[in-house]
Design a protein around this motif. Structure first.
Motif, mmCIF file in Angstrom:
data_model
loop_
_atom_site.group_PDB
_atom_site.id
_atom_site.type_symbol
_atom_site.label_atom_id
_atom_site.label_comp_id
_atom_site.label_asym_id
_atom_site.label_seq_id
_atom_site.Cartn_x
_atom_site.Cartn_y
_atom_site.Cartn_z
ATOM 1 N N PHE A 71 1.009 -1.150 -0.018
ATOM 2 C CA PHE A 71 0.008 0.053 0.105
ATOM 3 C C PHE A 71 0.853 1.272 0.161
ATOM 4 O O PHE A 71 0.604 2.099 -0.741
ATOM 5 C CB PHE A 71 -0.898 -0.053 1.207
ATOM 6 C CG PHE A 71 -1.854 1.187 1.386
ATOM 7 C CD1 PHE A 71 -2.949 1.503 0.661
ATOM 8 C CD2 PHE A 71 -1.348 2.382 2.001
ATOM 9 C CE1 PHE A 71 -3.767 2.341 0.572
ATOM 10 C CE2 PHE A 71 -2.250 3.416 2.310
ATOM 11 C CZ PHE A 71 -3.561 3.533 1.465
ATOM 12 N N SER A 72 1.943 1.244 0.858
ATOM 13 C CA SER A 72 2.783 2.389 0.856
ATOM 14 C C SER A 72 3.549 2.504 -0.613
ATOM 15 O O SER A 72 3.603 3.771 -1.017
ATOM 16 C CB SER A 72 3.759 2.473 1.944
ATOM 17 O OG SER A 72 3.349 1.933 3.340
ATOM 18 N N ALA A 73 3.905 1.559 -1.158
ATOM 19 C CA ALA A 73 4.622 1.482 -2.459
ATOM 20 C C ALA A 73 3.589 2.206 -3.440
ATOM 21 O O ALA A 73 4.024 2.968 -4.348
ATOM 22 C CB ALA A 73 4.806 0.277 -2.763
ATOM 23 N N MET A 74 2.185 1.987 -3.412
ATOM 24 C CA MET A 74 1.241 2.462 -4.329
ATOM 25 C C MET A 74 1.013 4.005 -4.245
ATOM 26 O O MET A 74 0.888 4.675 -5.032
ATOM 27 C CB MET A 74 -0.196 1.684 -3.971
ATOM 28 C CG MET A 74 -1.193 2.121 -4.996
ATOM 29 S SD MET A 74 -2.906 1.382 -4.343
ATOM 30 C CE MET A 74 -3.067 2.253 -3.038
ATOM 31 N N ILE A 75 1.143 4.419 -2.709
ATOM 32 C CA ILE A 75 0.866 5.775 -2.685
ATOM 33 C C ILE A 75 2.175 6.579 -2.993
ATOM 34 O O ILE A 75 1.935 7.693 -3.597
ATOM 35 C CB ILE A 75 0.744 5.995 -1.223
ATOM 36 C CG1 ILE A 75 -0.623 5.143 -0.610
ATOM 37 C CG2 ILE A 75 0.629 7.393 -0.571
ATOM 38 C CD1 ILE A 75 -1.983 5.907 -1.243
ATOM 39 N N ALA A 109 2.837 -9.259 -6.883
ATOM 40 C CA ALA A 109 2.492 -8.102 -7.860
ATOM 41 C C ALA A 109 1.949 -7.031 -7.126
ATOM 42 O O ALA A 109 1.855 -6.928 -6.007
ATOM 43 C CB ALA A 109 0.979 -8.963 -8.385
ATOM 44 N N ALA A 110 2.249 -5.798 -7.874
ATOM 45 C CA ALA A 110 2.087 -4.712 -7.308
ATOM 46 C C ALA A 110 0.549 -4.212 -6.703
ATOM 47 O O ALA A 110 -0.357 -4.942 -7.490
ATOM 48 C CB ALA A 110 2.672 -3.327 -8.013
ATOM 49 N N LEU A 111 0.382 -3.549 -5.983
ATOM 50 C CA LEU A 111 -1.143 -3.144 -5.434
ATOM 51 C C LEU A 111 -1.796 -2.085 -6.337
ATOM 52 O O LEU A 111 -0.910 -0.987 -6.406
ATOM 53 C CB LEU A 111 -1.048 -2.793 -4.100
ATOM 54 C CG LEU A 111 -2.356 -2.674 -3.413
ATOM 55 C CD1 LEU A 111 -3.248 -4.184 -3.440
ATOM 56 C CD2 LEU A 111 -2.296 -2.451 -1.917
ATOM 57 N N ASN A 112 -2.890 -2.206 -6.920
ATOM 58 C CA ASN A 112 -3.366 -1.015 -7.580
ATOM 59 C C ASN A 112 -4.773 -1.062 -7.281
ATOM 60 O O ASN A 112 -5.400 -1.871 -6.510
ATOM 61 C CB ASN A 112 -3.331 -1.437 -9.149
ATOM 62 C CG ASN A 112 -1.902 -1.316 -9.539
ATOM 63 O OD1 ASN A 112 -1.265 -0.330 -9.519
ATOM 64 N ND2 ASN A 112 -1.313 -2.302 -10.002
#
Length: 450
Positions: A244-248, A326-329
């Protein structure tokens, strides 16, 4: 009535004593006699009243040590009651220090459920704020359990801040004889502890659980930018906070125009997994459990329309071939879907507080999402993260009457709340989209009505 009788008896005894003193003190001045008599009567009355109040403060429904649960009528009378709560914020604070940009889990529980923190801290490395319900004679067991968990589990001591809350008329008992865990606390080594320490629900006799008061209390301890308000039994998917932090951060570097100018919360789909099955770490493992009929979306068998996310089938298939890394989107952006949707989301402490008149099960947080709808919030559903409850809920026949009556009472109060909220936000551009419909009274809650 008992208190009044006791006071009358004390008054009569004082009168008898005064008559005796009058005969003995005839030679003394009457003014001194009357002064002393008045002081004695005032003293007796004050002490009696003080003792009576102490006894009353220790009582729940049926007395402080009564094991009887209140009747359904008494439970329903609690729903609309605007109860005043006393809160002890930060009774035991987390020893760890956390950066502002992290997510704090805000949760609440009575003493019987605190052991869920053991597994939660194994899957979550961020801060946690817990509000513990401690009315009457449950205060001592709660203090002992908190001390025990902090002593035996370093992660709980480092991550979890404990607060206490209780109704002002159910304060901790003055003389507390509820050392339920005394022998466990003093004699059992940490390695030999078995939770839960008791299967008995010690708070049932105090009536409906004030879940919204607990949520508000837990939120008061949150110091981070993001807050996840959820039940203590839920477990997050692995690496949720990191992804989540990476997505933000990605959004801050490359802003998505769809996100600009909106108030946003991030919705986590919630699932139930059969007891004994491994809690899935990622979506790939979750999908396998769903295919094998070992998992369902949250409260499928109790309230199918309350927690099922929009386009649920598409969410299942959206990243079915994705790996755990997988990345969160964002899967889908939506407004609140009336009238029953109660999403669990990552937000901030800026969202509306929970109305503490709503107690017990069902329809107790729709008032918050309805008000968020009026404020024109967007709900961004995450595509590769989720929460899991161990064990699948079924609606039992013996629960039907009580649970249904409480939910209907909450829902009727929700209608009243809605009228006031609409008046408050009458100029909101989202007003036409936010509707509370009776829909045959909580349509979709009971399986026979779905």
């Amino acid at each position: 009535m008992t208190i009044i009788v006791e006071l009358l008896r004390l008054f009569l005894r004082c009168g008898q004593w005064c008559n005796e003193q009058r005969r003995l003190c005839r030679r003394r001045r009457w003014t001194n006699y009357e002064k002393h008599t008045a002081l004695i009567l005032i003293g007796f009355f004050s002490i009696s009243l003080w003792v009576a109040l102490l006894r009353r403060e220790g009582r729940g429904w049926g007395g402080a040590h009564s094991g009887e649960a209140p009747s359904l009528d008494k439970l329903l009378s609690q729903v609309r009651r605007d109860t005043t709560y006393r809160r002890v914020i930060g009774h035991a604070k987390a020893s760890g220090r956390f950066q502002k940009q992290r997510i704090t889990i805000a949760t609440q529980a009575s003493v019987e459920y605190l052991h869920h923190l053991i597994n939660l801290t194994e899957r979550w490395g961020g801060p946690i704020g817990v509000a513990v319900f401690t009315p009457g004679d449950t205060y001592t067991p709660a203090v002992q359990t908190v001390d025990l968990l902090r002593k035996c589990y370093p992660k709980i001591q480092a991550q979890v801040t404990f607060s206490f809350f209780f109704p002002s008329d159910q304060r901790p008992a003055a003389v507390d004889q509820a050392d339920l865990y005394d022998s466990v606390f003093h004699n059992t080594p940490c390695a030999e502890l078995k939770f839960p320490l008791t299967k008995r629900k010690v708070t049932d006799k105090y009536g409906l659980y004030p879940v919204n008061a607990g949520r508000n209390t837990a939120r008061e301890t949150c110091q981070t930018n993001f807050v996840l308000v959820m039940d203590i039994e839920l477990k997050p998917s692995k690496d949720l906070e990191t992804e989540f932090s990476a997505m933000i951060r990605q959004h801050m570097r490359h802003p998505d125009p769809r996100w600009e100018g909106h108030m946003i919360v991030y919705v986590l789909p919630v699932f139930e997994v059969k007891e004994g099955e491994k809690i899935p770490d990622n979506k790939k493992e979750l999908l396998k459990l769903l295919r094998d009929n070992k998992a369902v979306f949250f409260h499928k068998h109790r309230c199918g329309v309350c927690h099922k996310i929009p386009y649920y089938d598409k969410w299942i298939n959206a990243t079915s071939s994705s790996s755990s890394s997988a990345a969160l989107n964002i899967f889908f952006i939506t407004k609140w879907i009336p009238p029953f949707w109660e999403p669990v989301f990552i937000g901030t402490n800026s969202e509306p507080s929970y109305d503490e008149r709503f107690k017990g099960y069902g329809s107790n947080k729709i008032q918050q999402t309805f008000e968020m709808c009026l404020q024109d919030y967007e709900f961004h559903i995450l595509d590769n993260a989720f929460l899991v409850h161990e064990g699948i809920h079924y609606l039992l026949k013996e629960e039907l009457a009580e649970r249904g009556a409480i939910i209907k009472a909450n829902y009727r109060m929700l209608m009243d709340f809605g009228y006031n909220a609409i008046a408050k936000y009458r100029n909101s551009p989202a007003l036409k989209m936010c509707k509370l419909e009776r829909a045959q009274e909580i349509l979709g809650y009971f399986p026979s009505e779905q």
